[in-house]
Motif scaffolding. Structure first.
Motif, mmCIF file in Angstrom:
data_model
loop_
_atom_site.group_PDB
_atom_site.id
_atom_site.type_symbol
_atom_site.label_atom_id
_atom_site.label_comp_id
_atom_site.label_asym_id
_atom_site.label_seq_id
_atom_site.Cartn_x
_atom_site.Cartn_y
_atom_site.Cartn_z
ATOM 1 N N SER A 3 0.837 -1.192 0.000
ATOM 2 C CA SER A 3 0.000 0.000 0.000
ATOM 3 C C SER A 3 0.875 1.246 0.000
ATOM 4 O O SER A 3 2.062 1.198 0.343
ATOM 5 N N ASP A 16 -4.636 1.157 -1.206
ATOM 6 C CA ASP A 16 -4.369 -0.232 -1.572
ATOM 7 C C ASP A 16 -4.395 -0.396 -3.091
ATOM 8 O O ASP A 16 -5.247 0.198 -3.772
ATOM 9 N N ALA A 18 -5.614 -2.569 -4.831
ATOM 10 C CA ALA A 18 -6.903 -3.075 -5.316
ATOM 11 C C ALA A 18 -7.902 -1.947 -5.549
ATOM 12 O O ALA A 18 -8.984 -2.179 -6.098
ATOM 13 N N ALA A 20 -8.768 0.409 -2.901
ATOM 14 C CA ALA A 20 -9.455 0.686 -1.643
ATOM 15 C C ALA A 20 -8.617 1.609 -0.782
ATOM 16 O O ALA A 20 -7.394 1.716 -0.949
ATOM 17 N N LEU A 29 -12.425 0.764 6.196
ATOM 18 C CA LEU A 29 -12.103 0.455 4.802
ATOM 19 C C LEU A 29 -13.129 1.134 3.909
ATOM 20 O O LEU A 29 -14.342 1.032 4.148
ATOM 21 N N LEU A 31 -14.509 1.873 -0.089
ATOM 22 C CA LEU A 31 -14.522 1.481 -1.495
ATOM 23 C C LEU A 31 -15.578 2.312 -2.217
ATOM 24 O O LEU A 31 -16.578 2.708 -1.620
ATOM 25 N N ARG A 60 -13.173 -9.881 -4.732
ATOM 26 C CA ARG A 60 -12.128 -8.891 -4.479
ATOM 27 C C ARG A 60 -12.352 -8.208 -3.133
ATOM 28 O O ARG A 60 -11.404 -7.910 -2.399
ATOM 29 N N LEU A 64 -9.874 -8.128 0.426
ATOM 30 C CA LEU A 64 -9.520 -6.939 1.192
ATOM 31 C C LEU A 64 -9.907 -7.077 2.664
ATOM 32 O O LEU A 64 -9.179 -6.632 3.556
ATOM 33 N N ARG A 67 -7.392 -9.026 4.371
ATOM 34 C CA ARG A 67 -6.128 -8.299 4.501
ATOM 35 C C ARG A 67 -6.167 -7.292 5.655
ATOM 36 O O ARG A 67 -5.198 -7.151 6.402
ATOM 37 N N TYR A 68 -7.291 -6.590 5.805
ATOM 38 C CA TYR A 68 -7.342 -5.491 6.762
ATOM 39 C C TYR A 68 -8.209 -5.756 7.990
ATOM 40 O O TYR A 68 -8.025 -5.096 9.016
#
Length: 240
Positions: A3, A16, A18, A20, A29, A31, A60, A64, A67-68
């Motif tokens: 990131s 990120d 991706a 985000a 988070l 999006l 997807r 995320l 990941r977070y």
């Protein structure tokens, strides 16, 4: 995934690859522009496209969340391609989405494609969301206070390379605001040099192109001459 750090209104954020935004201090988070059920929207009008856009976008999103592990999810508008999109979710996709949202605070910022709260899904529906020094809304406003985070325009930019320019979706930021890329599988984009985007960044800023594992950043010069042309506000181009 690597990131990129971004400081906005005194807050440290992470961009990120991706597409985000993660705000560590708030475990939040963000999006934008998922456009879920865009494929079924076109199919109902006789334009048949592969009906897997929602499933791909949710996959997807799931990556995320792993990941977070955010406590709070903010969707910055146009989460569904139209106001009836949530009602058209396939049972499997609905179950997946409910599982992803479970146990988290969810904020649905309403957009121009989805001006009504999503049907039978958890969370709060808001026109905009203010958290500390940051303001989250669907469409950015020229002259807004520092700390604005928005989407809507699906920004794209081209970066020169030895093999020629490479164009990709991107974040666009300056000291006052952040413009988010579209997250959905079936979304096109609008060049950052288009007048409606330039109107938000007349002094330029920094673009962060989305890559597979990292972001590629470069400075964007002043766009005052383009901002002056912003009398019409075209929608981003669409994937047919």
């Amino acid at each position: 995934m690597i990131s990129a750090p971004l400081h906005l209104a005194g807050e440290r954020l992470a961009l990120d690859p991706a597409g985000a935004l993660f705000w560590p201090a708030q475990q939040l988070l963000v999006l934008s522009d998922l456009h879920l059920e865009k494929g079924s929207h076109f199919a109902a009008r006789g334009q048949l496209v592969p009906p897997y856009d929602t499933r791909e976008t949710l996959a997807r999103l799931a990556a995320l969340l792993r990941r977070y592990g955010p406590a709070h999810l903010v969707f910055l508008g146009d989460s569904f391609h139209d106001a009836a999109g949530a009602a058209r979710l396939h049972a499997t996709d609905r179950a997946t989405l409910l599982h992803l949202l479970a146990g988290r605070r969810v904020s649905w910022v309403l957009g121009n494609h989805d001006p009504l709260p999503p049907e039978a899904l958890p969370g709060e529906a808001v026109e905009e969301l203010s958290l500390g020094p940051l303001l989250f809304r669907h469409e950015g406003q020229p002259g807004a206070r520092p700390g604005e985070v928005s989407g809507h325009f699906h920004p794209r930019a081209a970066m020169p390379t030895r093999c020629g320019p490479v164009e990709r979706p991107c974040f666009l930021a300056d000291a006052r605001r952040l413009l988010m890329p579209a997250f959905g599988a079936y979304t096109g984009g609008l060049s950052i040099t288009a007048p409606p985007v330039a109107a938000l960044f007349p002094r330029g800023g920094r673009a962060f192109l989305l890559g597979k594992e990292r972001l590629f950043s470069f400075a964007v010069g002043p766009m005052k001459h383009l901002a002056a042309l912003s009398k019409t506000r075209p929608e981003p181009t669409s994937v047919p």
